[in-house]
Design an enzyme around this catalytic site. Structure first.
Site, mmCIF file in Angstrom:
data_model
loop_
_atom_site.group_PDB
_atom_site.id
_atom_site.type_symbol
_atom_site.label_atom_id
_atom_site.label_comp_id
_atom_site.label_asym_id
_atom_site.label_seq_id
_atom_site.Cartn_x
_atom_site.Cartn_y
_atom_site.Cartn_z
ATOM 1 N N ASP A 1 0.843 -1.186 0.000
ATOM 2 C CA ASP A 1 0.000 0.000 0.000
ATOM 3 C C ASP A 1 0.874 1.230 0.000
ATOM 4 O OD1 ASP A 1 -2.503 -0.820 0.014
ATOM 5 O OD2 ASP A 1 -2.823 -0.716 2.183
ATOM 6 N N ASP B 1 -5.182 -2.778 4.526
ATOM 7 C CA ASP B 1 -5.822 -2.387 5.776
ATOM 8 C C ASP B 1 -7.338 -2.457 5.705
ATOM 9 O OD1 ASP B 1 -6.055 -0.276 4.079
ATOM 10 O OD2 ASP B 1 -4.700 1.037 5.211
ATOM 11 N N ASP C 1 -9.669 -5.469 1.363
ATOM 12 C CA ASP C 1 -8.352 -6.034 1.071
ATOM 13 C C ASP C 1 -8.265 -7.479 1.526
ATOM 14 O OD1 ASP C 1 -7.303 -3.770 -0.008
ATOM 15 O OD2 ASP C 1 -6.527 -3.016 1.901
#
EC number: 7.2.2.19
Lengths: 288, 929
Positions: B281, B622, B626
């Protein structure tokens, strides 16, 4: 976490295995080419030769350090074991059963005794009568050995098989030979000769009388001049002293348990783990 | 409790009992030894099983502590009454009220709302607050404005809605069940261990059967042969090893937890070590997750601000009077405030009321100018117009802090082009200059440059209102706008970015040198994503994308040769139209890849693409959505701070500090543990030969049994356990972050070299050393080596009580048995002494022990001490318990095998020396494991 292993079909596996065994592209057998195999084999041969050599060297050194006459340690041989002849073992220890009227049932027993007596050459042995410990510091006997005292079957008199080839089995008063295990440099007592003492293990109530035994040599002693034993190399013709016990009043058709102890200061018979230390127990049943 | 070695041990145990059964049926007084041995084997299986379960449960517990949520309450209108009930009692059709700050208790359809905004980031990845109203705007429930989703947060306003879905039937519930649907399959280390178990079991079974056949053909009784078989199995199976591996992995997991990597299952530690692609990310993981002032432009110059975590080092030129004006605007034209009661908190850590940009500006000015609140107090705010999306500027009018200057100061900030429109002059070096074409061009160049860095740019201007027109008593009216908003003086630009964490560039470099590809997957704008990627090194300084090359050569993108570009920025829109082959091509061909504007669902596609490349993929995430990607990844990494519970549940690891650098630490630990497990296994396998040889020699040469099965168990489960765990504390031999990740199919944990070297080299040497000790003990008691050969039958016969030794002494059965136990003890001590040498040589695989340092790993010495102490206790403390088959051993026998131990050490040093001297040689290939 996700899959990391694919399933392979059996034929694929077989093919892979075949390729492992012989890979025509690289000329590899079992993952190595022929020359590689030779190299690695040479290495292993050399490695193992060296290792074997080293081990042999170690053993050689070990043999050199070991005293040829006396063992370095006698940790387990504090007190001698005692054995019995004839020795017929049942499920639990010695068990001797025979029928007085059937001489085939005791033929084996008497044969055991006879073979046991057939003595090794005792011509180098000397006659001893001292009844004292026969200490020998030096190698005075021929061929750099030490003298051994003769022990002749005749010393067992009635149980020698000379007068009575049946060893008393036929008359129901069998002879048993008690032997004390040899231990190098073992001194059984402080002066008095060790003596064999046989008795019923559990006094049979119906009999009400103790076991009557005739011991040969008289008193059932191992004469002290057979001690100490100096080992096979020093005394190649050593013959074990023996005591014969002729059991006189064994009841017929009943199994009796008998224990023969060696009584001497340095012989113990109370080791709970070892039933043959300093004593021998056996069951006897004389059928009629 | 059933797989692998356990099966072998179960077989051994049953064989024991069967053997006893046969013995018992023929002889009622058969000894119970076999029953004991069988029971001990079963006990071993059960204990290791329980132990593994306990370890597993312990790590699961750590995780479950995350899941403890405060029971959620919902305000529901039932029977015309407002009631607060636990959220799980909601049913479809309930009318609930939610206000700002609350979590949405179920999927609800909005009936009415006042200024409601929800944070859907955990669900859709959009970080902007989403407005919610009763208006139906889209067919797709995820897009329409009139549905609020379970577990999202209402940020502001209030909303009244009707429950339409609860529990597992909510959108979140669907995703969660989707995540659990993705198979939970074997970890790389589990596969390696399985492979290792196969090898050992293969060796055990084939040797066992081979010698069973030999024993039978040597006319041994079948029953005896079965007992030999048991001995061979017990000798071959490293009973303690699986427990050791579990402990080792958990120890590493613990160590990683200290470094902020919380690992759910110990096995995941190693997975992280074999990772070859990290899909990371951006926000929060690579960046600090807070807007920070990065650049300033005034006096026709761009200045760089310090964006490190503590802002301490602001080096730009603050002497210009333009800066004085600019700083005043920054300070005054700002509504953000520090929350009270944080006097002792460092400025950058203080909580702020206000949006991200204003917070950034507040902290920036607080760091440089000192007490902002005090400055604002001195320049009393008269009136202000807050920022809104239509006028795109913010304005406020202040009294000045100069008591002699009665003018009002109007300060304004906003979108740069809108601010410039309102200006007619520009301040350069503290003086106002007319805004002509050249200065406007300079402005545009700077604006474009900062924008190109992916930064959010704000313009600042001010105007001192003439005192005669606007006297002190003038009443400003923001609705009537009775003051000028044009012909202002432009002061400067200021750009902000969510800057990368300071540790990240270093970590990315480390990943690169460790052969790990770092892919950025973000929902952000491609320009921002690329800028951050460049600044952290995911796109390295000298590599270009196709677009860059096209721009540089001034040719259309289509004409650029694809292979010239090393980096690629792929947007979600492009990804949508790609086939999986095209995606594979991109993943395979580009070293540096950034995926921007991707939806969280596309993350799953990317992960699958990476896995098609045979890579071990780590994914960070997070949001709730996901979780399928986290589950799908070989190792899913959830964020501990920003992560949702669903993500943490789906993940295999939780990063407590959300910091990318922690992943790299984890990778390092994972690689180290793989290396150290190799050492542990090599250490453990070695003695198996020394335990096995006695049985083989016993069968073939008929020696009295050199070591009993119980004694073997005492080595495997007693003296060897702590040392093999101690190897887990060994430091890395070289920089393990400078080599490629291991190939999950080629670089095995237990390879041919390891097995061969352990079994046929060191193992054999150990066996010889132990045999030497055994022969020494027997010889010194009277049985010289040659007298032992083929002695077995007489030796073991209960009916021979006057067995003659070399000296003519006669032994009863018990005396012999006691000597046999002394032999066991001697053999045990022989193995033990040489295992110490084995332990020391296993510290390294390539380097010399002296390079590694003999005393650096203190735990090894604890291990050695434990070995010796356990050995001493067994021999001298428990020597009187006959069931254990140990006896008091004379002290000097402890040293008989020492030369062999030294020989092992020397041999291994020579091996390592040649490996170091001739890398790649025949020796290296055959001897390096």
């Amino acid at each position: 976490m996700a899959a990391l292993q694919e399933k392979k079909s059996c034929s694929q596996r077989m093919e892979e295995f075949q390729r492992y065994c012989w890979n025509p592209d690289t000329g590899q057998m079992l993952g190595r080419t022929l020359s590689r195999w030779v190299w690695i084999s040479l290495y292993y041969v050399a490695f193992y030769v060296v290792m074997t050599g080293l081990f042999a060297l170690c053993l050689y050194v070990l043999m050199q350090t070991v005293d040829p006459y006396t063992p370095d340690y006698q940790d387990q041989l504090r007190s001698p074991g005692v054995t019995l002849r004839p020795d017929v073992y049942g499920d639990k220890g010695l068990e001797i059963v025979y029928n007085v009227s059937d001489n085939r049932s005791w033929a084996d027993l008497t044969r055991t005794l006879r073979t046991f007596y057939s003595p090794a050459a005792q011509e180098d042995s000397i006659n001893c009568a001292s009844g004292q410990y026969f200490f020998q510091e030096r190698f005075l006997a021929p061929n750099h050995t030490k003298f051994s005292c003769k022990f002749l079957a005749a010393m067992l008199q009635n149980c020698s098989g000379l007068a009575d080839p049946d060893f008393g089995f036929e008359e129901g008063k069998p002879c048993f030979i008690i032997k004390m295990n040899r231990i190098v440099k073992f001194l059984p007592s402080n002066g008095s000769a060790p003596r064999v003492d046989c008795a019923f293990l559990d006094q049979p109530h119906e009999l009400g009388q103790p076991l009557q035994v005739a011991y040969y040599p008289p008193n059932g002693t191992f004469s002290l001049h057979y001690f100490p034993y100096y080992g096979k190399k020093a005394q190649p013709h050593y013959s074990n002293p023996l005591v014969a016990a002729k059991l006189l009043n064994v009841p017929r058709n009943a199994q009796v348990a008998i224990v023969c102890k060696v009584l001497a200061e340095h012989v113990t018979f109370d080791n709970p783990h070892d039933p043959y230390e300093g004593k021998v127990e056996f069951k006897l049943k004389i059928e009629k | 409790m059933v797989g692998g070695f356990s099966i072998l041990l179960w077989v051994g145990a049953f064989l024991c009992w069967i053997a006893y059964g046969i013995q018992y049926s023929s002889d009622k007084s058969a000894s119970l030894n076999n029953v004991y041995l069988g029971s001990v084997l079963v006990l071993v299986v059960i204990l290791t099983g329980i132990f593994a379960y306990y370890q597993e449960a312990k790590s699961t517990n750590i995780m479950s502590s995350f899941n403890k949520m405060i029971p959620q309450q919902a305000l529901v209108i039932r029977d015309s009454e407002k009631k607060t009930i636990p959220a799980e009692q909601l049913v479809v059709g309930d009318i609930v009220e939610v206000k700002g700050g609350d979590q949405i208790p179920a999927d609800i359809r909005v009936l009415s709302s006042q200024g409601c905004r929800v944070d859907n980031s955990s669900l859709t990845g959009e970080s902007e607050p989403q407005p919610r109203s009763s208006e139906f705007t889209h067919e797709n429930p995820l897009e329409t404005k009139n549905i609020c989703f379970y577990s999202t947060t209402c940020l502001e306003g209030t909303v009244t809605g009707m429950v339409i879905n609860t529990g597992d039937r909510t959108i979140i519930g669907h995703i969660a069940s989707l995540a659990s649907g993705v198979g939970n399959e074997k970890t790389p280390i589990a596969i390696e261990i399985e492979h290792f178990v196969h090898i050992v079991a293969g060796v055990a079974v084939s040797i066992g059967i081979l010698f069973f056949i030999i024993a039978v053909s040597l006319k041994y009784r079948v029953l005896d042969s079965v007992i030999f078989l048991i001995g061979i199995i017990v000798a071959n199976v490293p009973e303690g090893l699986l427990a050791t591996v579990t402990v080792t992995l958990s120890l590493t997991a613990k160590r990683m937890a200290k470094k902020n990597c919380l690992v759910k299952s110990p096995e995941a530690v190693e997975t992280l070590g074999s990772t070859s692609i990290i899909c990371s990310d951006k926000t929060g993981t690579l960046t600090q997750n807070r807007m920070t002032v990065a650049h300033l432009w005034f006096d026709n110059q761009i200045f760089v601000a310090d964006t490190s975590e503590d802002h301490s080092n602001q080096v730009f030129d603050q002497s210009s009077s333009t800066w004085a004006s600019l700083s005043k605007i920054i300070t005054l034209c700002n509504r953000a405030e520090f929350k009270p009661g944080q006097e002792n908190v460092p400025i950058m850590k203080k909580a702020v009321i206000g949006d991200a940009s204003e917070t950034a500006l507040l902290k920036f000015s607080e760091v440089i100018l000192g007490d902002v609140m005090e400055i604002r107090k001195r320049n009393r705010k008269v009136v202000e117009i807050p920022f809104n999306s239509t006028n795109k500027f913010q304005l406020s009018i202040h009294e000045t802090d100069d008591p002699h200057d009665k003018r009002f100061l109007m300060v304004m900030k906003g979108a740069p082009e809108r601010i410039l429109e309102k200006c007619s002059t520009i301040m350069i070096n503290g003086e106002e200059h007319p805004l002509d074409k050249s200065t406007a061009k300079a402005f545009h160049t700077a604006y474009m440059e900062l924008g190109g860095l992916g930064e959010r740019v704000l313009g600042f201007c001010h105007l001192y209102l003439p005192a005669d027109e606007f006297p002190e008593t003038y009443s400003f009216d923001i609705d009537a706008m009775n003051f000028p908003t044009s012909n202002l003086c432009f002061v400067g630009l200021l750009s902000m970015i969510d800057p990368p964490r300071s540790t990240v560039p270093d970590a990315v470099t480390k990943c690169r040198s460790a052969g790990i590809k770092v892919i950025m997957v973000t929902g952000d704008h491609p320009i921002t994503a690329k800028a951050i990627a460049k600044s952290v090194g995911i796109i390295s300084a000298n590599s270009e994308t196709v677009e860059d090359i096209a721009h540089r050569l001034n040719i259309p993108v289509e004409q650029v040769h694809q292979r010239d570009a090393k980096a690629a920025v792929v947007t979600g829109m492009e990804l949508k139209d790609m086939s999986s082959e095209q995606l594979d091509e991109i993943l395979a061909n580009y070293q540096e890849i950034v995926f921007a504007r991707t939806s969280p669902q596309q993350k799953l596609i990317i992960v699958e693409g990476c896995q098609r490349q045979d890579a071990v993929v780590a994914v960070t995430g997070d949001g709730v959505n996901d979780s399928p990607a986290l589950k799908k990844a070989d190792i899913g990494i959830a964020m501990g701070i920003a992560g949702s519970d669903a993500a943490k549940n789906a993940a295999d690891m939780v990063l407590l500090d959300d910091n990318f650098a922690s992943i790299v630490t984890g990778v390092e630990e994972g690689r180290l543990i793989f290396d150290n497990l190799k050492k542990t296994i090599a250490y453990t396998l070695t003695k198996n030969i020394a335990e096995l040889c006695p049985f083989l020699i016993y069968i073939i040469a008929g020696l009295p049994l050199p070591i009993g099965t119980i004694t073997i168990l005492f080595i495997d489960l007693g003296t060897d356990i702590i040392p093999s765990i101690a190897l887990a504390y060994e430091k890395a031999e070289s920089d393990i972050m400078n080599r490629k990740p291991r190939h999950k199919k080629k670089d095995r944990l237990v390879n041919e070299q390891l097995a061969v070297y352990s079994y046929l080299h060191i193992g054999l040497m150990q066996a010889l050393g132990a045999f030497l000790l055994y022969f020494t003990v027997y010889a010194q008691e009277g049985f010289l080596p040659h007298t032992l050969i083929n002695l077995r039958v007489e030796w073991e016969s209960d009916n021979v009580n006057d067995l003659e030794d070399h000296y003519g002494q006669e032994w009863t059965r018990y005396q012999r048995e006691y000597l046999e136990w002394t032999g066991y003890t001697a053999f045990f001590v022989g193995i033990l002494v040489q295992q110490i040498a084995d332990l020391i040589i296993r510290k390294t695989r390539r380097n010399s022990i002296f390079q590694q340092g003999l005393f650096r790993n203190k735990v090894i010495w604890v291990g050695i001490a434990s070995q010796i102490v356990i050995g001493l206790i067994l021999s001298y403390g428990l020597g009187s318990i006959t069931a254990l088959n140990f006896t008091m051993l004379r002290a000097q026998y402890w040293f008989v095998a020492v030369p062999h131990a030294i020989l092992i050490w020397v041999y291994d040093e020579v091996r390592k020396l040649f490996i170091r001297l001739y890398p790649g040689s025949w020796w290296d290939k055959n001897m390096y494991y």
